[in-house]
Design a protein around this motif. Structure first.
Motif, PDB file in Angstrom:
ATOM      1  N   SER A  70       0.849  -1.070   0.023  1.00 21.72           N
ATOM      2  CA  SER A  70      -0.225   0.024   0.427  1.00 21.72           C
ATOM      3  C   SER A  70       0.870   0.978   0.189  1.00 21.72           C
ATOM      4  O   SER A  70       0.486   2.175  -0.762  1.00 21.72           O
ATOM      5  CB  SER A  70      -0.830   0.215   1.326  1.00 21.72           C
ATOM      6  OG  SER A  70      -0.347  -0.145   2.611  1.00 21.72           O
ATOM      7  N   TYR A  86     -13.519  -3.766   0.754  1.00 26.06           N
ATOM      8  CA  TYR A  86     -13.461  -2.695   0.316  1.00 26.06           C
ATOM      9  C   TYR A  86     -14.427  -1.681   0.828  1.00 26.06           C
ATOM     10  O   TYR A  86     -14.237  -1.082   2.014  1.00 26.06           O
ATOM     11  CB  TYR A  86     -12.184  -2.344  -0.964  1.00 26.06           C
ATOM     12  CG  TYR A  86     -11.055  -3.190  -0.701  1.00 26.06           C
ATOM     13  CD1 TYR A  86     -10.148  -3.481   0.859  1.00 26.06           C
ATOM     14  CD2 TYR A  86     -10.206  -3.722  -1.412  1.00 26.06           C
ATOM     15  CE1 TYR A  86      -8.922  -4.076   0.938  1.00 26.06           C
ATOM     16  CE2 TYR A  86      -9.252  -4.011  -1.281  1.00 26.06           C
ATOM     17  CZ  TYR A  86      -8.196  -4.561  -0.543  1.00 26.06           C
ATOM     18  OH  TYR A  86      -7.442  -5.107  -0.197  1.00 26.06           O
ATOM     19  N   ILE A 100     -15.343  -1.774   3.871  1.00 24.36           N
ATOM     20  CA  ILE A 100     -14.775  -1.617   4.944  1.00 24.36           C
ATOM     21  C   ILE A 100     -14.901  -0.306   5.292  1.00 24.36           C
ATOM     22  O   ILE A 100     -15.017   0.959   6.402  1.00 24.36           O
ATOM     23  CB  ILE A 100     -13.131  -2.241   4.893  1.00 24.36           C
ATOM     24  CG1 ILE A 100     -13.726  -3.385   5.623  1.00 24.36           C
ATOM     25  CG2 ILE A 100     -12.114  -1.564   6.145  1.00 24.36           C
ATOM     26  CD1 ILE A 100     -12.093  -4.538   4.805  1.00 24.36           C
ATOM     27  N   ILE A 101     -14.687   0.709   4.102  1.00 28.13           N
ATOM     28  CA  ILE A 101     -14.934   1.930   4.020  1.00 28.13           C
ATOM     29  C   ILE A 101     -15.826   2.781   4.752  1.00 28.13           C
ATOM     30  O   ILE A 101     -16.036   3.093   5.552  1.00 28.13           O
ATOM     31  CB  ILE A 101     -14.301   2.351   2.910  1.00 28.13           C
ATOM     32  CG1 ILE A 101     -13.646   2.139   2.151  1.00 28.13           C
ATOM     33  CG2 ILE A 101     -14.997   3.778   2.229  1.00 28.13           C
ATOM     34  CD1 ILE A 101     -13.436   2.386   0.316  1.00 28.13           C
ATOM     35  N   LEU A 108     -10.250   4.066   9.306  1.00 30.47           N
ATOM     36  CA  LEU A 108      -9.410   3.356   7.889  1.00 30.47           C
ATOM     37  C   LEU A 108      -9.995   3.626   6.781  1.00 30.47           C
ATOM     38  O   LEU A 108      -9.150   3.091   6.060  1.00 30.47           O
ATOM     39  CB  LEU A 108      -9.769   1.460   8.356  1.00 30.47           C
ATOM     40  CG  LEU A 108      -9.678   1.281   9.725  1.00 30.47           C
ATOM     41  CD1 LEU A 108      -9.818  -0.293   9.811  1.00 30.47           C
ATOM     42  CD2 LEU A 108      -8.101   1.162  10.198  1.00 30.47           C
ATOM     43  N   SER A 109     -10.824   4.648   6.080  1.00 31.02           N
ATOM     44  CA  SER A 109     -10.663   5.214   4.827  1.00 31.02           C
ATOM     45  C   SER A 109     -10.097   5.404   3.709  1.00 31.02           C
ATOM     46  O   SER A 109      -9.448   4.752   2.991  1.00 31.02           O
ATOM     47  CB  SER A 109     -11.888   6.870   5.218  1.00 31.02           C
ATOM     48  OG  SER A 109     -12.318   6.722   3.455  1.00 31.02           O
ATOM     49  N   LYS A 158      -6.769   4.978   4.144  1.00 31.75           N
ATOM     50  CA  LYS A 158      -5.475   3.815   4.243  1.00 31.75           C
ATOM     51  C   LYS A 158      -6.644   2.320   2.909  1.00 31.75           C
ATOM     52  O   LYS A 158      -5.970   1.655   2.126  1.00 31.75           O
ATOM     53  CB  LYS A 158      -5.786   2.795   5.110  1.00 31.75           C
ATOM     54  CG  LYS A 158      -4.291   3.074   5.921  1.00 31.75           C
ATOM     55  CD  LYS A 158      -4.278   2.204   6.971  1.00 31.75           C
ATOM     56  CE  LYS A 158      -2.844   3.281   7.709  1.00 31.75           C
ATOM     57  NZ  LYS A 158      -2.364   2.867   9.228  1.00 31.75           N
ATOM     58  N   THR A 159      -8.189   2.239   3.300  1.00 30.08           N
ATOM     59  CA  THR A 159      -7.976   0.927   2.672  1.00 30.08           C
ATOM     60  C   THR A 159      -8.383   1.576   1.316  1.00 30.08           C
ATOM     61  O   THR A 159      -8.982   0.851   0.107  1.00 30.08           O
ATOM     62  CB  THR A 159      -9.907   0.995   3.184  1.00 30.08           C
ATOM     63  OG1 THR A 159      -9.567   0.585   4.451  1.00 30.08           O
ATOM     64  CG2 THR A 159     -10.522  -0.155   2.479  1.00 30.08           C
ATOM     65  N   LYS A 160      -8.441   3.295   0.748  1.00 27.46           N
ATOM     66  CA  LYS A 160      -9.152   3.710  -0.651  1.00 27.46           C
ATOM     67  C   LYS A 160      -8.186   3.307  -1.429  1.00 27.46           C
ATOM     68  O   LYS A 160      -8.263   2.749  -2.531  1.00 27.46           O
ATOM     69  CB  LYS A 160      -9.385   4.942  -0.449  1.00 27.46           C
ATOM     70  CG  LYS A 160     -11.154   5.574  -0.378  1.00 27.46           C
ATOM     71  CD  LYS A 160     -11.245   6.767  -0.051  1.00 27.46           C
ATOM     72  CE  LYS A 160     -12.727   6.940   0.847  1.00 27.46           C
ATOM     73  NZ  LYS A 160     -13.149   8.737   0.744  1.00 27.46           N
ATOM     74  N   LYS A 180      -6.146   0.518  -1.536  1.00 32.88           N
ATOM     75  CA  LYS A 180      -5.965  -0.491  -1.861  1.00 32.88           C
ATOM     76  C   LYS A 180      -7.387  -0.674  -2.621  1.00 32.88           C
ATOM     77  O   LYS A 180      -6.946  -2.056  -3.429  1.00 32.88           O
ATOM     78  CB  LYS A 180      -6.272  -1.782  -0.559  1.00 32.88           C
ATOM     79  CG  LYS A 180      -5.099  -1.049   0.152  1.00 32.88           C
ATOM     80  CD  LYS A 180      -4.976  -2.772   1.426  1.00 32.88           C
ATOM     81  CE  LYS A 180      -4.060  -2.648   1.890  1.00 32.88           C
ATOM     82  NZ  LYS A 180      -2.506  -3.567   0.633  1.00 32.88           N
ATOM     83  N   PHE A 181      -8.246  -0.213  -2.533  1.00 30.32           N
ATOM     84  CA  PHE A 181      -9.069  -0.153  -2.967  1.00 30.32           C
ATOM     85  C   PHE A 181      -9.165  -0.100  -4.971  1.00 30.32           C
ATOM     86  O   PHE A 181      -9.758  -0.552  -5.460  1.00 30.32           O
ATOM     87  CB  PHE A 181     -10.535   0.470  -2.768  1.00 30.32           C
ATOM     88  CG  PHE A 181     -12.388   0.829  -3.706  1.00 30.32           C
ATOM     89  CD1 PHE A 181     -12.135   1.534  -4.256  1.00 30.32           C
ATOM     90  CD2 PHE A 181     -12.692   0.143  -3.335  1.00 30.32           C
ATOM     91  CE1 PHE A 181     -13.421   1.869  -4.721  1.00 30.32           C
ATOM     92  CE2 PHE A 181     -14.295  -0.165  -4.302  1.00 30.32           C
ATOM     93  CZ  PHE A 181     -14.852   1.080  -5.173  1.00 30.32           C
TER      94      PHE A 181
END
Length: 179
Positions: free
Chosen positions: A5, A133, A136-137, A143-144, A146-148, A150-151
């Motif tokens: 990431s 993802y 999770i968002i 965590l938005s 970091k997750t975006k 990966k998304f």
């Protein structure tokens, strides 16, 4: 934050500033600004960014330019970042394609059908990853950021896989209509 990431964020930043003079500490600061939850100490992150830049220079994606008035250098982008970037091999990348012996058309078609099936399974897996993802968002807004990243990476990988599927389907359809 995982190296994968962190690499995705680095590539995104480099794409945004590709027409500027780029410094290691400047990129480090942008990474820290965009990711307040970054667990690496600033000095360690600076060393990590420098290592990535060294790799990109070696691959011909960046060029290093020494400044005359200080010991610091700046970098410029000289090649295609996305195509040549130093990112770890993703589990979504397709394995090397085995080559069928020349003159073995049925073997080639069989290989292409097998590849098509593998890509279809990979696309389904990637869609599930994208859906997760999204969940999770929504469920964990903290965590938005970091997750975006990966998304977005998962969406890009899925687009590449769908492109492979389309190409294989077209070739197999053409061959079926023109034996």
């Amino acid at each position: 934050m995982s190296d994968q990431s962190r690499n995705a964020i680095l590539l995104m930043i480099l794409e945004e500033i590709k027409d500027q003079q780029i410094t290691v500490t400047g990129v480090r600061d942008v990474i820290l600004e965009r990711n307040p939850q970054e667990v690496m100490r600033p000095a360690d992150l600076r060393r990590w960014v420098n290592g990535q830049f060294v790799t990109l220079v070696r691959k011909g994606v960046m060029a290093k330019h020494p400044k005359t008035d200080s010991r610091r250098s700046f970098f410029t982008i000289t090649g295609n970042i996305e195509k040549n970037a130093a990112k770890p091999k993703s589990h979504n990348e397709s394995p090397p394609t085995p080559k069928a012996p020349k003159g073995s058309q049925s073997s080639s078609l069989h290989t292409l059908r097998d590849e098509l099936e593998g890509h279809r399974l990979r696309a389904l897996t990637e869609l599930s990853e994208i859906d997760e993802y999204k969940r999770i968002i929504k469920q964990f807004p903290d965590l938005s950021a970091k997750t975006k990243v990966k998304f977005n990476t998962a969406i890009e990988e899925n687009c590449k896989t769908l492109g492979r599927i389309k190409a294989l389907e077209e070739i197999l359809e053409y061959k079926a209509m023109n034996p």
